[in-house]
Design an enzyme around this catalytic site. Sequence first.
Site, PDB file in Angstrom:
ATOM      1  N   GLY A  83      22.426  95.541  -5.107  1.00 37.65           N
ATOM      2  CA  GLY A  83      23.252  95.284  -6.038  1.00 37.65           C
ATOM      3  C   GLY A  83      24.558  95.898  -6.121  1.00 37.65           C
TER       4      GLY A  83
ATOM      5  N   GLN B 278      32.511  99.130  -8.940  1.00 39.37           N
ATOM      6  CA  GLN B 278      32.435  99.660  -7.504  1.00 39.37           C
ATOM      7  C   GLN B 278      33.319  99.150  -6.665  1.00 39.37           C
ATOM      8  OE1 GLN B 278      27.920  99.064  -7.635  1.00 39.37           O
ATOM      9  NE2 GLN B 278      28.317 101.053  -6.369  1.00 39.37           N
TER      10      GLN B 278
ATOM     11  N   CYS C 223      23.164 105.072  -4.569  1.00 37.98           N
ATOM     12  CA  CYS C 223      24.270 104.283  -5.085  1.00 37.98           C
ATOM     13  C   CYS C 223      25.113 104.206  -4.143  1.00 37.98           C
ATOM     14  CB  CYS C 223      24.817 104.897  -6.265  1.00 37.98           C
ATOM     15  SG  CYS C 223      26.040 104.107  -6.958  1.00 37.98           S
ATOM     16  N   LEU C 224      25.793 102.968  -3.781  1.00 37.66           N
ATOM     17  CA  LEU C 224      26.726 102.933  -2.648  1.00 37.66           C
ATOM     18  C   LEU C 224      27.945 103.793  -3.060  1.00 37.66           C
ATOM     19  CD1 LEU C 224      26.383  98.926  -2.237  1.00 37.66           C
ATOM     20  CD2 LEU C 224      25.756 100.894  -0.765  1.00 37.66           C
TER      21      LEU C 224
ATOM     22  N   HIS D 202      20.555  99.675 -13.260  1.00 37.90           N
ATOM     23  CA  HIS D 202      21.465 100.702 -12.612  1.00 37.90           C
ATOM     24  C   HIS D 202      22.685  99.750 -12.464  1.00 37.90           C
ATOM     25  CE1 HIS D 202      22.107 103.131  -8.980  1.00 37.90           C
ATOM     26  NE2 HIS D 202      23.149 102.279  -8.787  1.00 37.90           N
ATOM     27  N   GLU D 203      22.923  98.550 -12.320  1.00 42.33           N
ATOM     28  CA  GLU D 203      24.194  97.970 -12.176  1.00 42.33           C
ATOM     29  C   GLU D 203      24.599  97.974 -13.430  1.00 42.33           C
ATOM     30  OE1 GLU D 203      25.361  97.757  -9.192  1.00 42.33           O
ATOM     31  OE2 GLU D 203      23.564  98.196  -7.958  1.00 42.33           O
TER      32      GLU D 203
ATOM     33  N   HIS E 234      26.798 100.659 -14.506  1.00 37.41           N
ATOM     34  CA  HIS E 234      28.142 100.679 -13.739  1.00 37.41           C
ATOM     35  C   HIS E 234      28.989 100.011 -14.831  1.00 37.41           C
ATOM     36  CE1 HIS E 234      27.721 102.740  -9.941  1.00 37.41           C
ATOM     37  NE2 HIS E 234      26.561 101.838  -9.340  1.00 37.41           N
TER      38      HIS E 234
END
Length: 192
Positions: free
Chosen positions: A45, A50, A106-107, A148-149, A152
Amino acid sequence: MILPIVAYGHPVLRSVAEDITPEYPGLKELIANMWQTMYGSNGVGIAAPQINKSIRLFVVDSKQIIDNLEEDEKDEYPGDEGVKEVFINAHIVETGGKEWSYNEGCLSIPKIREDVDRAETVTLKYVDENFQPQEKTFRGVTARVILHEYDHIDGKLFIDYLKPLKRRMLKSKLDDITKGKIRVDYKMTFPK
């Protein structure tokens, strides 16, 4: 096109993102780039903040998680087939079920993984990439990836759920990410 991912410490990751309209410039291309960026960095995701866009947009492919589970592991996520979907202007209607712990990463916060408790289900109102209204309930690992997304686009990060002592223990690693003292195999943008 693969876009650089914004690293921990960048202010865009802490701002509440704005809803958009179908006229948002270059939306189809942006969504295509987000998919490419997510897959190019081995994510499941990615949210618009991000990639330095403070808009309520994220993409999720939890099918790749479900499809790669062993048969006996699939019993852990009953009713979760996984999704590959675009979420625009998402807003949570409700969360439910039992909270459960899962090791998240997380990226934007590379090389840090921690156990986070999240709800078993989430119901969202959103529009898809064609701006068709949707209201759906997701469960299991799919709900987790979506939550999670979703965080953000609300200016939250998975590390916000950690106990203060755990956060203090991670401080030097987080500082290294902010300063760009980390090596990853995807493009990143570090705070100035």
